[in-house]
Design a protein around this motif. Structure first.
Motif, short mmCIF file in Angstrom:
data_model
loop_
_atom_site.label_atom_id
_atom_site.label_comp_id
_atom_site.label_asym_id
_atom_site.label_seq_id
_atom_site.Cartn_x
_atom_site.Cartn_y
_atom_site.Cartn_z
N GLU A 150 30.44 58.94 78.16
CA GLU A 150 29.86 59.14 79.49
C GLU A 150 28.95 60.37 79.50
OE1 GLU A 150 30.95 59.22 84.21
OE2 GLU A 150 32.56 58.87 82.75
N ASP A 151 29.37 61.44 78.82
CA ASP A 151 28.53 62.63 78.72
C ASP A 151 27.23 62.31 77.98
OD1 ASP A 151 30.41 64.15 80.08
OD2 ASP A 151 31.25 65.06 78.24
N GLN A 152 27.33 61.54 76.89
CA GLN A 152 26.13 61.15 76.16
C GLN A 152 25.21 60.31 77.03
OE1 GLN A 152 26.53 59.70 72.07
NE2 GLN A 152 28.66 60.42 72.12
N PHE A 153 25.80 59.34 77.75
CA PHE A 153 25.05 58.49 78.67
C PHE A 153 24.31 59.36 79.69
CE2 PHE A 153 24.73 56.23 82.70
CZ PHE A 153 24.12 55.05 82.32
N ASN A 154 25.01 60.33 80.27
CA ASN A 154 24.40 61.21 81.28
C ASN A 154 23.28 62.07 80.70
OD1 ASN A 154 26.08 60.25 83.29
ND2 ASN A 154 27.62 61.83 82.95
N ASN A 155 23.34 62.36 79.40
CA ASN A 155 22.29 63.14 78.74
C ASN A 155 21.08 62.30 78.35
OD1 ASN A 155 23.27 65.79 78.77
ND2 ASN A 155 24.68 65.33 77.08
N ILE A 156 21.22 60.98 78.43
CA ILE A 156 20.13 60.07 78.08
C ILE A 156 19.44 59.51 79.32
CG2 ILE A 156 19.56 57.85 77.03
CD1 ILE A 156 21.82 58.40 75.03
N TYR A 157 20.22 59.10 80.31
CA TYR A 157 19.67 58.42 81.48
C TYR A 157 19.53 59.39 82.65
CZ TYR A 157 20.07 54.12 78.93
OH TYR A 157 19.91 53.15 78.00
N HIS A 158 18.31 59.48 83.15
CA HIS A 158 17.99 60.36 84.27
C HIS A 158 18.74 59.92 85.53
CE1 HIS A 158 15.47 62.54 87.16
NE2 HIS A 158 15.12 63.29 86.12
N GLU A 159 19.03 60.88 86.39
CA GLU A 159 19.76 60.59 87.64
C GLU A 159 19.03 59.54 88.48
OE1 GLU A 159 18.65 64.06 87.02
OE2 GLU A 159 20.39 64.11 85.71
N ASP A 160 17.68 59.51 88.39
CA ASP A 160 16.88 58.57 89.17
C ASP A 160 16.52 57.31 88.37
OD1 ASP A 160 16.83 60.45 91.23
OD2 ASP A 160 15.02 61.40 90.44
N TYR A 161 17.25 57.04 87.30
CA TYR A 161 16.94 55.92 86.41
C TYR A 161 16.87 54.60 87.19
CZ TYR A 161 17.50 52.20 83.03
OH TYR A 161 17.31 51.05 82.30
N SER A 162 15.87 53.79 86.83
CA SER A 162 15.78 52.43 87.33
C SER A 162 15.13 51.58 86.26
CB SER A 162 14.99 52.35 88.64
OG SER A 162 13.63 52.67 88.41
N SER A 163 15.41 50.29 86.31
CA SER A 163 14.81 49.39 85.33
C SER A 163 14.59 48.03 85.97
CB SER A 163 15.71 49.24 84.10
OG SER A 163 16.89 48.54 84.43
N LYS A 164 13.87 47.19 85.23
CA LYS A 164 13.64 45.83 85.67
C LYS A 164 14.02 44.91 84.52
CE LYS A 164 10.55 44.74 89.18
NZ LYS A 164 9.25 44.54 89.72
#
Length: 151
Positions: free
Chosen positions: A48-62
């Motif tokens: 989860e820490d690694q995930f949080n260091n990769i994906y921005h708080e405002d992450y979005s995708s399509k």
């Protein structure tokens, strides 16, 4: 903190070219995906820490025309762990400014597929992503940039 990633000679060559592109973000993505080694386990605090260091708080995708957010991405990774998926980074190519082509190799339940993402980086994290296929006009543009950058 230095982490050693054990790879074959061919994988080392691929990793070297990936790390040349954007060493900080690429290194974080490679370390995270190396956890998906076909072993079933839970999404730990470390992951989860690694995930949080990769994906921005405002992450979005399509994905398939449907928007998704950071929480849905986390659920996807949790599901991949439970399904004993293997995930590796095949490509991480600089396109321009803060835009990259990120290609994952995903193997689970007897299926093997490449997932291509156009990724926008913000604050050294993935802020936006869009899945692109071979026939997607965005992928054609990306391939054109890739060819131009490597001539």
């Amino acid at each position: 903190m230095t982490e050693t990633i054990h790879t074959s000679k061919a994988e080392s060559s691929v990793l070297s070219s990936i790390l040349d592109c954007h060493p900080f973000l690429a290194g974080k993505v490679i370390t995270f995906t190396s956890e998906f080694d076909g072993t079933e386990r839970d999404f730990s605090k470390d992951l989860e820490d690694q995930f949080n260091n990769i994906y921005h708080e405002d992450y979005s995708s399509k994905v398939d025309g449907r928007p998704s957010n950071r929480d849905e991405m986390k659920k996807l990774y949790e599901e991949l762990l439970h399904r004993r998926a293997r995930v590796s980074v095949e490509r991480f190519d600089f396109i321009e400014a803060n835009c990259f082509l990120l290609v994952f190799h995903l193997i689970y339940e007897g299926h093997s597929t490449l997932v291509r993402l156009l990724v926008a980086e913000k604050d050294n994290k993935i802020a936006r992503a869009r899945v692109v296929g071979d026939s997607d006009p965005y992928y054609e543009i990306v391939r054109g940039f890739h060819v131009c950058n490597h001539v």
